[in-house]
Write an enzyme that holds these catalytic residues in place. Structure first.
Site, short mmCIF file in Angstrom:
data_model
loop_
_atom_site.label_atom_id
_atom_site.label_comp_id
_atom_site.label_asym_id
_atom_site.label_seq_id
_atom_site.Cartn_x
_atom_site.Cartn_y
_atom_site.Cartn_z
N VAL A 39 1.25 -3.79 3.77
CA VAL A 39 1.22 -5.10 4.43
C VAL A 39 2.45 -5.97 4.15
CG1 VAL A 39 -1.29 -5.31 4.78
CG2 VAL A 39 -0.28 -6.12 2.65
N SER B 13 0.79 -1.23 0.00
CA SER B 13 0.00 0.00 0.00
C SER B 13 0.82 1.28 0.00
CB SER B 13 -0.94 0.02 1.20
OG SER B 13 -2.01 -0.84 0.95
N LYS C 190 0.37 3.45 -2.94
CA LYS C 190 -0.78 4.35 -3.08
C LYS C 190 -0.36 5.81 -3.03
CE LYS C 190 -3.93 0.87 -1.18
NZ LYS C 190 -4.52 0.28 0.01
N TYR D 134 -3.47 -2.27 -10.30
CA TYR D 134 -3.42 -2.21 -8.82
C TYR D 134 -2.54 -3.34 -8.25
CZ TYR D 134 -4.95 -2.18 -3.97
OH TYR D 134 -4.96 -2.15 -2.59
N TYR E 151 -4.46 3.55 8.10
CA TYR E 151 -5.82 3.02 8.22
C TYR E 151 -6.41 3.36 9.58
CZ TYR E 151 -3.40 0.65 4.56
OH TYR E 151 -2.61 0.40 3.48
N1 GLN Z 1 -2.35 -5.65 -1.79
C1 GLN Z 1 -2.98 -5.31 -0.56
C2 GLN Z 1 -4.48 -5.30 -0.77
O1 GLN Z 1 -4.97 -4.65 -1.64
C3 GLN Z 1 -2.46 -3.99 -0.07
C4 GLN Z 1 -3.00 -3.68 1.27
C5 GLN Z 1 -2.04 -3.01 2.19
O2 GLN Z 1 -0.82 -2.95 2.00
N2 GLN Z 1 -2.60 -2.54 3.27
O3 GLN Z 1 -5.20 -5.95 -0.05
#
Ligand code: GLN
Length: 305
Positions: free
Chosen positions: A259, A64, A67, A189, A241
């Site tokens: 993650v 993420s 992003k 994505y 988050y």
């Molecule tokens: N690839 C993960 C997802 O879309 C990314 C989520 C994350 O890093 N929080 O679920």
């Protein structure tokens, strides 16, 4: 002057006892296979001095954190226009939650939860004829190296387990807030999540935000000062988050997690810092990463607050 090398070496020793306290992401096999006992810490300053310790140069899946890069690429082209399609408030929900989307009519709360990031990726696809190539070129220009790549094994694994992200994208599309084909959006994505970068790369790439939107490697004004402030504000309020408040409370820096176990944050006008340790806490953020950041800002007695 603070000796950052000494500080991060001490922090490295202090946080390794936490190994075993978190859990490696297991929603895709490619991430579940990562050796959990790895830790890298890098501090990079605006004059391009880098201090590093541990697994600082091991590439890992940024997930993420990507992003922030896609948001930057879209905001620099369409600016405020984006906020007609994505909100700017913390969600208070897990990163992959669906619940708010229905009563908020397909308008995701912010660009860092998956729903918002999918809208941003959709706009990236509309704006750049070759979005995956454009993204990697952009990240390479921030890092000053061509040694950044998509981990195709992770991207494939991600795509095979993308049911929830597909559901999010179709749902948003039903409100007219995704314009491209959902398969294409999910493909881009999954690739952005599978960007492989090291702590050294990540810290370097975030100097852009510490440097008022100017890439310190070549002097290019990538974002206006105002856009830089706005993206930083979003990182400070939504970058972790439903743990964003706690990260602000404990650390006090704008930043972003993934993650894969990476966290990158920065101090405006001064430095950026990246930590990677794959074991996550229950919010999906690196447990040791947060420990390390908390110790860092406490140690150097500086934060944005
Ligand atoms: N690839 C993960 C997802 O879309 C990314 C989520 C994350 O890093 N929080 O679920």
């Amino acid at each position: 002057m603070t000796d950052y090398a000494e500080v991060i070496e001490r922090i490295y020793r202090e946080v390794t006892p936490y190994w075993g306290a978190g859990k490696v992401a297991d929603y895709i096999p490619a991430l579940a296979q990562v050796d959990p006992r790895q830790l890298g810490i890098v501090v990079d300053t605006l004059d391009l001095n880098t201090c590093k310790v541990g697994d600082a140069d091991v590439p890992f899946s940024v997930q993420s954190i990507s992003k922030v890069f896609t948001l930057t690429m879209v905001v620099r082209l369409i600016g405020e226009e984006l906020w007609k399609s994505v909100g700017r408030e913390p969600s208070g929900n897990p990163f992959n939650s669906l619940v708010q989307l229905e009563y908020e009519q397909g308008l995701p709360r912010n660009p860092f939860i998956n729903a918002g990031a999918l809208v941003v990726t959709d706009r990236l696809i509309s704006l750049y004829p070759r979005p995956k190539e454009a993204l990697i070129d952009f990240v390479r220009s921030l890092c000053g190296t061509d040694d950044i790549y998509y981990d195709h094994h992770v991207a494939k694994s991600e795509r095979l387990h993308a049911d929830r992200n597909m559901a999010l994208a179709y749902f948003i599309k039903s409100f007219g807030n995704i314009h491209n084909d959902v398969e294409t959006v999910i493909d881009v994505y999954c690739h952005q999540c599978a960007l492989a970068m090291s702590c050294t790369d990540l810290a370097r790439s975030f100097l852009l935000f510490a440097n008022r939107g100017v890439n310190p490697l070549n002097g290019e004004q990538v974002l206006t000062e105002s856009q830089t402030k706005r993206i930083g504000a979003l990182m400070a309020t939504c970058g972790f988050y439903d743990e964003s408040g706690d990260f602000a409370y404990r650390v006090g820096l704008p930043g972003k997690s993934g993650v894969g176990g990476g966290i990158v944050a920065y101090m405006p006008g001064k430095l950026s810092m990246a930590v990677w340790s794959p074991e996550l806490n229950s919010y999906g953020n690196s447990l040791i990463g947060i420990e390390a950041f908390e110790r860092f800002t406490t140690d150097i007695r500086s934060s944005i607050f």
